[in-house]
Design a protein around this motif. Sequence first.
Motif, mmCIF file in Angstrom:
data_model
loop_
_atom_site.group_PDB
_atom_site.id
_atom_site.type_symbol
_atom_site.label_atom_id
_atom_site.label_comp_id
_atom_site.label_asym_id
_atom_site.label_seq_id
_atom_site.Cartn_x
_atom_site.Cartn_y
_atom_site.Cartn_z
ATOM 1 N N ILE A 158 15.026 2.543 4.800
ATOM 2 C CA ILE A 158 13.916 3.230 4.848
ATOM 3 C C ILE A 158 12.841 2.704 5.798
ATOM 4 O O ILE A 158 11.627 3.313 5.912
ATOM 5 C CB ILE A 158 13.233 3.699 3.492
ATOM 6 C CG1 ILE A 158 12.995 2.427 2.733
ATOM 7 C CG2 ILE A 158 14.216 4.444 2.717
ATOM 8 C CD1 ILE A 158 12.098 2.566 1.672
ATOM 9 N N VAL A 159 13.019 1.400 6.285
ATOM 10 C CA VAL A 159 12.129 0.689 7.380
ATOM 11 C C VAL A 159 11.955 1.530 8.585
ATOM 12 O O VAL A 159 13.004 1.625 9.320
ATOM 13 C CB VAL A 159 12.515 -0.856 7.206
ATOM 14 C CG1 VAL A 159 11.730 -1.224 8.547
ATOM 15 C CG2 VAL A 159 12.265 -1.539 6.219
ATOM 16 N N PHE A 162 0.879 -1.185 -0.022
ATOM 17 C CA PHE A 162 0.063 -0.132 -0.030
ATOM 18 C C PHE A 162 0.848 1.273 0.185
ATOM 19 O O PHE A 162 2.048 1.174 0.632
ATOM 20 C CB PHE A 162 -0.801 0.121 1.279
ATOM 21 C CG PHE A 162 -1.879 -1.216 1.386
ATOM 22 C CD1 PHE A 162 -2.988 -0.910 0.887
ATOM 23 C CD2 PHE A 162 -1.333 -2.482 1.742
ATOM 24 C CE1 PHE A 162 -4.042 -2.081 0.879
ATOM 25 C CE2 PHE A 162 -2.183 -3.328 1.981
ATOM 26 C CZ PHE A 162 -3.715 -3.242 1.588
ATOM 27 N N GLU A 163 0.305 2.446 -0.536
ATOM 28 C CA GLU A 163 1.098 3.560 -0.316
ATOM 29 C C GLU A 163 0.224 4.405 0.167
ATOM 30 O O GLU A 163 -1.045 4.671 -0.064
ATOM 31 C CB GLU A 163 1.730 4.189 -1.927
ATOM 32 C CG GLU A 163 2.708 3.108 -2.367
ATOM 33 C CD GLU A 163 3.102 3.670 -3.759
ATOM 34 O OE1 GLU A 163 2.891 4.725 -4.088
ATOM 35 O OE2 GLU A 163 4.147 2.984 -4.219
ATOM 36 N N GLN A 164 0.734 5.550 0.784
ATOM 37 C CA GLN A 164 0.040 6.608 1.524
ATOM 38 C C GLN A 164 0.908 8.093 1.055
ATOM 39 O O GLN A 164 1.800 7.993 1.686
ATOM 40 C CB GLN A 164 -0.196 6.236 2.968
ATOM 41 C CG GLN A 164 -1.009 7.313 3.720
ATOM 42 C CD GLN A 164 -1.010 6.971 5.043
ATOM 43 O OE1 GLN A 164 0.233 6.667 5.623
ATOM 44 N NE2 GLN A 164 -2.255 7.311 5.835
ATOM 45 N N THR A 208 11.342 3.072 -8.433
ATOM 46 C CA THR A 208 10.514 3.766 -9.340
ATOM 47 C C THR A 208 9.551 4.804 -8.531
ATOM 48 O O THR A 208 9.436 5.872 -8.764
ATOM 49 C CB THR A 208 9.574 3.112 -10.171
ATOM 50 O OG1 THR A 208 8.679 2.301 -9.353
ATOM 51 C CG2 THR A 208 10.424 2.302 -11.199
ATOM 52 N N GLU A 209 9.179 4.202 -7.345
ATOM 53 C CA GLU A 209 8.423 5.178 -6.489
ATOM 54 C C GLU A 209 9.034 6.076 -5.485
ATOM 55 O O GLU A 209 8.662 7.128 -4.874
ATOM 56 C CB GLU A 209 7.581 4.383 -5.805
ATOM 57 C CG GLU A 209 6.478 3.583 -6.567
ATOM 58 C CD GLU A 209 5.667 4.472 -7.300
ATOM 59 O OE1 GLU A 209 5.135 5.520 -7.036
ATOM 60 O OE2 GLU A 209 5.295 4.226 -8.578
ATOM 61 N N LYS A 210 10.222 5.864 -5.086
ATOM 62 C CA LYS A 210 10.996 6.524 -3.778
ATOM 63 C C LYS A 210 10.313 6.702 -2.640
ATOM 64 O O LYS A 210 10.086 8.084 -2.355
ATOM 65 C CB LYS A 210 11.805 7.730 -4.509
ATOM 66 C CG LYS A 210 12.685 7.521 -5.600
ATOM 67 C CD LYS A 210 13.888 6.558 -4.971
ATOM 68 C CE LYS A 210 15.193 6.425 -6.164
ATOM 69 N NZ LYS A 210 16.250 5.799 -5.795
ATOM 70 N N TRP A 211 9.835 5.869 -1.906
ATOM 71 C CA TRP A 211 9.058 6.151 -0.798
ATOM 72 C C TRP A 211 10.181 6.552 0.220
ATOM 73 O O TRP A 211 11.213 6.535 0.294
ATOM 74 C CB TRP A 211 8.675 4.756 -0.099
ATOM 75 C CG TRP A 211 7.863 3.936 -0.934
ATOM 76 C CD1 TRP A 211 6.733 4.240 -1.939
ATOM 77 C CD2 TRP A 211 8.394 2.658 -1.369
ATOM 78 N NE1 TRP A 211 6.489 3.248 -2.819
ATOM 79 C CE2 TRP A 211 7.305 2.118 -2.367
ATOM 80 C CE3 TRP A 211 9.247 1.716 -0.773
ATOM 81 C CZ2 TRP A 211 7.476 0.932 -2.577
ATOM 82 C CZ3 TRP A 211 9.167 0.310 -1.285
ATOM 83 C CH2 TRP A 211 8.331 -0.050 -2.340
ATOM 84 N N HIS A 212 9.585 7.726 1.213
ATOM 85 C CA HIS A 212 10.712 7.955 2.102
ATOM 86 C C HIS A 212 10.671 7.014 3.493
ATOM 87 O O HIS A 212 11.365 7.267 4.252
ATOM 88 C CB HIS A 212 10.332 9.598 2.662
ATOM 89 C CG HIS A 212 8.772 9.626 3.579
ATOM 90 N ND1 HIS A 212 7.493 9.516 2.837
ATOM 91 C CD2 HIS A 212 8.667 9.842 4.737
ATOM 92 C CE1 HIS A 212 6.645 9.592 3.932
ATOM 93 N NE2 HIS A 212 7.327 9.829 4.991
ATOM 94 N N ALA A 213 9.495 6.309 3.545
ATOM 95 C CA ALA A 213 9.438 5.375 4.534
ATOM 96 C C ALA A 213 8.788 4.092 4.347
ATOM 97 O O ALA A 213 7.882 4.117 3.286
ATOM 98 C CB ALA A 213 8.612 6.045 6.001
ATOM 99 N N LEU A 214 8.935 3.039 4.913
ATOM 100 C CA LEU A 214 8.408 1.526 4.586
ATOM 101 C C LEU A 214 7.894 0.868 6.121
ATOM 102 O O LEU A 214 9.024 1.125 6.902
ATOM 103 C CB LEU A 214 9.268 0.692 4.112
ATOM 104 C CG LEU A 214 8.845 -0.836 3.568
ATOM 105 C CD1 LEU A 214 7.437 -0.637 2.914
ATOM 106 C CD2 LEU A 214 9.802 -1.599 3.114
#
Length: 144
Positions: free
Chosen positions: A117-118, A18-20, A88-94
């Motif tokens: 990033i976890v 999921f992404e937020q 591709t998405e470069k989340w700042h946190a997981l």
Amino acid sequence: MTSHKAILVANSFVARLFEQSHLQQPWVETRDWWHAEGRMHARELERAPLGHSLAGRAGLAPHIDIRHRERAEFAHDLALDLHEAWATEKWHALEIFASNPFLGELLAHLRPDIKNIVHATHPLDWTSLSAGEMEKRWRKAFKV
């Protein structure tokens, strides 16, 4: 690049990503994985024919639990796919919600840039819940 968070919910046979985009935004499921072998009985998973191993009666060949092998294989594949998705998405946190012992297997297979990033891990299996129910429990349990 937008700053957003990814949430992985997994066990040894299914995973959902999921992404937020913002704390007040709902979780959006972007990807899922299914490892059918994780649900099979051990006798159905056995790849080698019945009989003696190379070790024979001496028992020198290490015993490998079939379920452990399948869990490790799925964790490895999932870790690779997570790295590709992050590229591709470069989340700042997981944030990871995964059943034990799958959580440990997955963490062992994550690449260092993903480990960085976890921000939280939870030994919970929420894979059977709807996205809305997961988010509701997450907000209640973690006072978000």
